[in-house]
Structure formats: C-alpha cells, structure tokens
Scaffold this motif. Structure first.
Motif: not given
Length: 151
Positions: A56, A116-117, A80-81, A54, A121, A113, A109, A76
């Motif tokens: 960061t 990675n989203g 994400y949450t 991931a 993810l 998202m 943050q 992950l």
C-alpha cells in the motif's frame, strides 16, 4: 480502422471493464449461477483470511513509500476495484481533490494497482482457479471442469 475514441467513449469503456472485472471477482467468490460461497478450507483461507500481503501507499509526506497490509483475496479484489475507480476519476477530473495536482506516476491508487494487480492479485486468482479445477476433478465433476476451462 481508427483506434481513437471520441469524447466520453474512454470513460464508458473503462466503466465497462471495471464492471466486468467486479462481476468476475464476485462471481469467482460467490458463484456465477446463484450464491454459493466457497466451502473448502483451502479456498476459505485464501478468500477469507488475511493471508496475503499487499503493498500500500499511504504515507502522505512520501507518496511513493510503500508499506504492507495483510488482506484476504476478497478484500484485495475490492481494494483493487476501488483504486481503479479512483484512478479513473482522477484522470477524468484533473482539478479534483482526488487528483490533487498529483501526476499518475505518484498517485497512490495507481501505485497500489501496479504493485498488486499483475503479481499478487493475478497469482491469487490463478491459485484459486487451479484449486477449483483440481477439486472438480476429484469430485468427478468433469463436465463442470470442462465448462470452467472453456470459459
């Protein structure tokens, strides 16, 4: 038909979406009807081992400088949450220490998202679902496979 939201409606909508995502994430991992953790070695590797890399954003002096961290799919999804909740809070409370006067484009943050989203993810969830469908077919659980595909 108006698409604008009144006071507080945006917050309720985002809370609902985040809760639904969290339910789906945990349901995919534990099962939607009773707890049944994933037992196949391939899914165990994806969901339990730190096999995903991931992106960061933890550098305080340069907020947009990326670094990497090895994580499992379960972690992950949890990261994400948490990031989504932090972004939502910062957007609703611009004077907070979470927001810290930083625009959304520089919020670590939000950057997490974005990085990675849509890629890591999403692709990992697809891989997991694809493997589950193949496994159900091999187990001759076609009725379960039909239900999964319809959902």
């Amino acid at each position: 038909m108006s698409t604008s939201m009144g006071p507080g409606q945006g917050s309720a909508f985002h809370n609902c979406v985040l809760c639904r995502y969290e339910d789906l994430h945990q349901g995919l991992y534990l099962g939607f009807k009773g707890l049944r953790p994933l037992t196949t070695p391939q899914l165990q590797h994806l969901w339990h081992e730190n096999s995903l890399v991931a992106t960061t954003f933890t550098n305080v002096s340069n907020r947009t400088a990326p670094s990497t961290q090895s994580v499992s799919l379960f972690n992950l999804g949890e990261l994400y949450t948490a990031a989504a909740k932090d972004v939502q809070y910062a957007a609703q409370n611009p004077g907070s220490t979470q927001s810290d006067g930083v625009s959304l484009a520089l919020n670590r943050q939000w950057l997490f998202m974005q990085a990675n989203g849509p890629g890591l993810l999403y692709e990992s969830y697809l891989h997991s679902l694809d493997f589950m469908v193949r496994w159900l077919i091999l187990q001759q659980e076609v009725h379960c496979c039909k239900v999964m595909l319809l959902a």
